[in-house]
Scaffold this active site. Sequence first.
Site, PDB file in Angstrom:
ATOM      1  N   LYS A  13       0.831  -1.215   0.000  1.00 36.98           N
ATOM      2  CA  LYS A  13       0.000   0.000   0.000  1.00 36.98           C
ATOM      3  C   LYS A  13       0.862   1.260   0.000  1.00 36.98           C
ATOM      4  O   LYS A  13       0.657   2.159  -0.810  1.00 36.98           O
ATOM      5  CB  LYS A  13      -0.924   0.030   1.240  1.00 36.98           C
ATOM      6  CG  LYS A  13      -1.871  -1.148   1.348  1.00 36.98           C
ATOM      7  CD  LYS A  13      -2.764  -1.047   2.571  1.00 36.98           C
ATOM      8  CE  LYS A  13      -2.042  -1.081   3.899  1.00 36.98           C
ATOM      9  NZ  LYS A  13      -1.354  -2.353   4.204  1.00 36.98           N
ATOM     10  N   ARG A  87     -10.051   0.633   8.693  1.00 40.54           N
ATOM     11  CA  ARG A  87      -9.751  -0.790   8.825  1.00 40.54           C
ATOM     12  C   ARG A  87     -10.927  -1.545   9.416  1.00 40.54           C
ATOM     13  O   ARG A  87     -10.914  -2.780   9.425  1.00 40.54           O
ATOM     14  CB  ARG A  87      -8.565  -0.969   9.770  1.00 40.54           C
ATOM     15  CG  ARG A  87      -7.213  -0.942   9.104  1.00 40.54           C
ATOM     16  CD  ARG A  87      -6.183  -0.894  10.207  1.00 40.54           C
ATOM     17  NE  ARG A  87      -4.951  -1.557   9.907  1.00 40.54           N
ATOM     18  CZ  ARG A  87      -3.890  -0.958   9.376  1.00 40.54           C
ATOM     19  NH1 ARG A  87      -3.937   0.287   9.022  1.00 40.54           N
ATOM     20  NH2 ARG A  87      -2.774  -1.635   9.211  1.00 40.54           N
ATOM     21  N   ARG A 126      11.454  -5.649   4.982  1.00 42.29           N
ATOM     22  CA  ARG A 126      11.274  -4.220   4.675  1.00 42.29           C
ATOM     23  C   ARG A 126      12.245  -3.385   5.513  1.00 42.29           C
ATOM     24  O   ARG A 126      12.470  -3.657   6.693  1.00 42.29           O
ATOM     25  CB  ARG A 126       9.852  -3.779   5.009  1.00 42.29           C
ATOM     26  CG  ARG A 126       9.726  -2.263   4.993  1.00 42.29           C
ATOM     27  CD  ARG A 126       8.350  -1.745   5.311  1.00 42.29           C
ATOM     28  NE  ARG A 126       7.579  -2.586   6.186  1.00 42.29           N
ATOM     29  CZ  ARG A 126       6.256  -2.629   6.182  1.00 42.29           C
ATOM     30  NH1 ARG A 126       5.573  -1.877   5.361  1.00 42.29           N
ATOM     31  NH2 ARG A 126       5.620  -3.419   7.012  1.00 42.29           N
ATOM     32  N   ARG A 152      11.049  -1.669  11.292  1.00 36.61           N
ATOM     33  CA  ARG A 152       9.895  -1.378  12.143  1.00 36.61           C
ATOM     34  C   ARG A 152       9.745  -2.400  13.269  1.00 36.61           C
ATOM     35  O   ARG A 152       9.936  -3.593  13.060  1.00 36.61           O
ATOM     36  CB  ARG A 152       8.619  -1.359  11.282  1.00 36.61           C
ATOM     37  CG  ARG A 152       8.273   0.030  10.798  1.00 36.61           C
ATOM     38  CD  ARG A 152       7.201   0.042   9.771  1.00 36.61           C
ATOM     39  NE  ARG A 152       5.977  -0.661  10.140  1.00 36.61           N
ATOM     40  CZ  ARG A 152       4.902  -0.681   9.379  1.00 36.61           C
ATOM     41  NH1 ARG A 152       4.889  -0.011   8.239  1.00 36.61           N
ATOM     42  NH2 ARG A 152       3.827  -1.348   9.750  1.00 36.61           N
ATOM     43  N   ARG A 163      -0.527  -9.534  12.724  1.00 38.73           N
ATOM     44  CA  ARG A 163      -1.141  -8.411  11.999  1.00 38.73           C
ATOM     45  C   ARG A 163      -1.981  -8.920  10.830  1.00 38.73           C
ATOM     46  O   ARG A 163      -3.036  -8.367  10.527  1.00 38.73           O
ATOM     47  CB  ARG A 163      -0.055  -7.434  11.502  1.00 38.73           C
ATOM     48  CG  ARG A 163       0.543  -6.622  12.639  1.00 38.73           C
ATOM     49  CD  ARG A 163       1.867  -5.986  12.275  1.00 38.73           C
ATOM     50  NE  ARG A 163       1.793  -5.153  11.090  1.00 38.73           N
ATOM     51  CZ  ARG A 163       2.831  -4.888  10.292  1.00 38.73           C
ATOM     52  NH1 ARG A 163       4.027  -5.404  10.550  1.00 38.73           N
ATOM     53  NH2 ARG A 163       2.680  -4.122   9.255  1.00 38.73           N
TER      54      ARG A 163
HETATM   55  P1  AP5 Z   1       4.792  -1.602   1.864  1.00 35.49           P
HETATM   56  O1  AP5 Z   1       4.440  -0.765   0.697  1.00 35.49           O
HETATM   57  O2  AP5 Z   1       5.566  -0.975   2.984  1.00 35.49           O
HETATM   58  O3  AP5 Z   1       3.493  -2.365   2.420  1.00 35.49           O
HETATM   59  P2  AP5 Z   1       2.191  -1.836   3.172  1.00 35.49           P
HETATM   60  O4  AP5 Z   1       1.017  -2.484   2.541  1.00 35.49           O
HETATM   61  O5  AP5 Z   1       2.206  -0.337   3.236  1.00 35.49           O
HETATM   62  O6  AP5 Z   1       2.453  -2.500   4.555  1.00 35.49           O
HETATM   63  P3  AP5 Z   1       2.356  -1.999   6.057  1.00 35.49           P
HETATM   64  O7  AP5 Z   1       2.999  -3.081   6.878  1.00 35.49           O
HETATM   65  O8  AP5 Z   1       2.884  -0.605   6.211  1.00 35.49           O
HETATM   66  O9  AP5 Z   1       0.837  -2.019   6.265  1.00 35.49           O
HETATM   67  P4  AP5 Z   1       0.082  -2.075   7.591  1.00 35.49           P
HETATM   68  O10 AP5 Z   1      -1.302  -1.819   7.128  1.00 35.49           O
HETATM   69  O11 AP5 Z   1       0.269  -3.288   8.411  1.00 35.49           O
HETATM   70  O12 AP5 Z   1       0.822  -0.959   8.451  1.00 35.49           O
HETATM   71  P5  AP5 Z   1       0.362   0.451   8.949  1.00 35.49           P
HETATM   72  O13 AP5 Z   1       1.559   1.294   9.000  1.00 35.49           O
HETATM   73  O14 AP5 Z   1      -0.841   0.928   8.200  1.00 35.49           O
HETATM   74  O15 AP5 Z   1       5.594  -2.879   1.309  1.00 35.49           O
HETATM   75  C1  AP5 Z   1       6.091  -3.873   2.211  1.00 35.49           C
HETATM   76  C2  AP5 Z   1       7.460  -4.375   1.719  1.00 35.49           C
HETATM   77  O16 AP5 Z   1       7.273  -5.081   0.495  1.00 35.49           O
HETATM   78  C3  AP5 Z   1       8.479  -3.270   1.414  1.00 35.49           C
HETATM   79  O17 AP5 Z   1       9.763  -3.707   1.779  1.00 35.49           O
HETATM   80  C4  AP5 Z   1       8.390  -3.084  -0.103  1.00 35.49           C
HETATM   81  O18 AP5 Z   1       9.623  -2.637  -0.654  1.00 35.49           O
HETATM   82  C5  AP5 Z   1       8.035  -4.497  -0.553  1.00 35.49           C
HETATM   83  N1  AP5 Z   1       7.185  -4.541  -1.748  1.00 35.49           N
HETATM   84  C6  AP5 Z   1       6.123  -3.750  -2.024  1.00 35.49           C
HETATM   85  N2  AP5 Z   1       5.569  -4.121  -3.188  1.00 35.49           N
HETATM   86  C7  AP5 Z   1       6.291  -5.189  -3.622  1.00 35.49           C
HETATM   87  C8  AP5 Z   1       6.205  -6.024  -4.796  1.00 35.49           C
HETATM   88  N3  AP5 Z   1       5.259  -5.842  -5.720  1.00 35.49           N
HETATM   89  N4  AP5 Z   1       7.110  -7.032  -4.923  1.00 35.49           N
HETATM   90  C9  AP5 Z   1       8.071  -7.218  -3.979  1.00 35.49           C
HETATM   91  N5  AP5 Z   1       8.216  -6.452  -2.873  1.00 35.49           N
HETATM   92  C10 AP5 Z   1       7.316  -5.449  -2.699  1.00 35.49           C
HETATM   93  O19 AP5 Z   1      -0.159   0.105  10.426  1.00 35.49           O
HETATM   94  C11 AP5 Z   1       0.744  -0.242  11.461  1.00 35.49           C
HETATM   95  C12 AP5 Z   1      -0.006  -0.331  12.782  1.00 35.49           C
HETATM   96  O20 AP5 Z   1      -0.584   0.965  13.096  1.00 35.49           O
HETATM   97  C13 AP5 Z   1      -1.210  -1.291  12.829  1.00 35.49           C
HETATM   98  O21 AP5 Z   1      -0.802  -2.621  13.110  1.00 35.49           O
HETATM   99  C14 AP5 Z   1      -2.028  -0.674  13.977  1.00 35.49           C
HETATM  100  O22 AP5 Z   1      -1.458  -0.969  15.220  1.00 35.49           O
HETATM  101  C15 AP5 Z   1      -1.876   0.819  13.725  1.00 35.49           C
HETATM  102  N6  AP5 Z   1      -2.909   1.360  12.816  1.00 35.49           N
HETATM  103  C16 AP5 Z   1      -2.681   1.969  11.613  1.00 35.49           C
HETATM  104  N7  AP5 Z   1      -3.843   2.334  11.039  1.00 35.49           N
HETATM  105  C17 AP5 Z   1      -4.835   1.938  11.890  1.00 35.49           C
HETATM  106  C18 AP5 Z   1      -6.252   2.014  11.840  1.00 35.49           C
HETATM  107  N8  AP5 Z   1      -6.889   2.550  10.782  1.00 35.49           N
HETATM  108  N9  AP5 Z   1      -6.952   1.492  12.881  1.00 35.49           N
HETATM  109  C19 AP5 Z   1      -6.321   0.977  13.949  1.00 35.49           C
HETATM  110  N10 AP5 Z   1      -4.972   0.846  14.057  1.00 35.49           N
HETATM  111  C20 AP5 Z   1      -4.235   1.330  13.029  1.00 35.49           C
END
Ligand code: AP5
Length: 210
Positions: A13, A87, A126, A152, A163
């Site tokens: 994402k 979410r 990552r 992270r 997660r």
């Molecule tokens: P990346 O683009 O970083 O993936 P992402 O989908 O953004 O993953 P996240 O882990 O950031 O998502 P998340 O939803 O768990 O975390 P968030 O920060 O929102 O890509 C991942 C890796 O893959 C990278 O190394 C990249 O280079 C590689 N990659 C990408 N595309 C690729 C491809 N096509 N091929 C190969 N490699 C590839 O949330 C974190 C925490 O915050 C949650 O657990 C929760 O505690 C809290 N939180 C956040 N939002 C909320 C909410 N709305 N409600 C409640 N809690 C929340």
Amino acid sequence: MRLIFVGPPGAGKGTQAKVVCVKAGIVQISTGDMLRAAKVAGKLPADLVTKMAAGSLVPDDVVISLIDERTKAPDCANGFLLDGFPRTAPQAEALGKLLAARGQALDVVLALEVPADLLIERAVLRRTDKRTGQIYHLKYSPPPPGADLEHRADDLEEVVRKRVETYEAMTAELLPYYEGLGILKRVNGVGSVEEVTGRILAALGEYLAR
Ligand code: AP5
């Protein structure tokens, strides 16, 4: 354009949001990035720091209030991409209400689909550049020499598995909700970053052309 990216941890994402936002001239709003920035600034309560490190969601009211404030900012006038919000069904309903109160609506919700076995490898390897926010992957998008890398706290394998489970449980009602509103588009997130970008831009074609 008002757009949401939904997808499991490591789906890509954040990586894809950066490309789409440049292309569409809109801002990326990631609740995960906002919460991590609050942690670094010492403004995230200790119980929420613990929840995030364990792979649990933070309470709905916390993220709803962050999004309410952030989407009022002048740089959102042209539209925004929400990355990681909503979410849960209560978050989705709150977002719908706050936009409706401003006479606004969502254009599209894009679900990035990646199977669980690939997610673990993507998240665990990552690394993010602390200075630029650029996302790298030790195998697929290696960082340049000299990058100031961060691993992270929630990217440990057992936490990523938790997660993924949390995502599946909490979003089971989210996608049907947007499907019911007729604004859900599903995109296959397997393949190179460039291949996935191509699919996303094709899915958003009619909105980007406006
Ligand atoms: P990346 O683009 O970083 O993936 P992402 O989908 O953004 O993953 P996240 O882990 O950031 O998502 P998340 O939803 O768990 O975390 P968030 O920060 O929102 O890509 C991942 C890796 O893959 C990278 O190394 C990249 O280079 C590689 N990659 C990408 N595309 C690729 C491809 N096509 N091929 C190969 N490699 C590839 O949330 C974190 C925490 O915050 C949650 O657990 C929760 O505690 C809290 N939180 C956040 N939002 C909320 C909410 N709305 N409600 C409640 N809690 C929340």
